[in-house]
Design a protein around this motif. Structure first.
Motif: not given
Length: 66
Positions: A12-15, A24-29
């Protein structure tokens, strides 16, 4: 120049972002995101959704060479 990137949503919040530089990894709301870039650096993004206003802070990897 030409840039190629593929972004895959893992949760839901991880790309996961795949480019010619690496993975690369991106996490957030909405409004806050932390990204670990392919080159080892980190990017923190804070924004006000719907306004186009954002603040970005980047930190390089600073790898030591022997």
């Amino acid at each position: 120049g030409l840039r190629l990137r593929k972004s895959i949503k893992v949760g839901k919040h991880v790309r996961v972002n795949v480019s010619k530089s690496g993975v690369g990894v991106s996490v957030g709301v909405p409004g806050a995101r932390i990204t670990k870039k392919a080159n080892g650096g980190t990017r923190t993004t804070l924004s006000i959704p719907g306004t186009g206003i954002s603040y970005v802070k980047e930190k390089s990897s600073k790898k030591k060479r022997k």
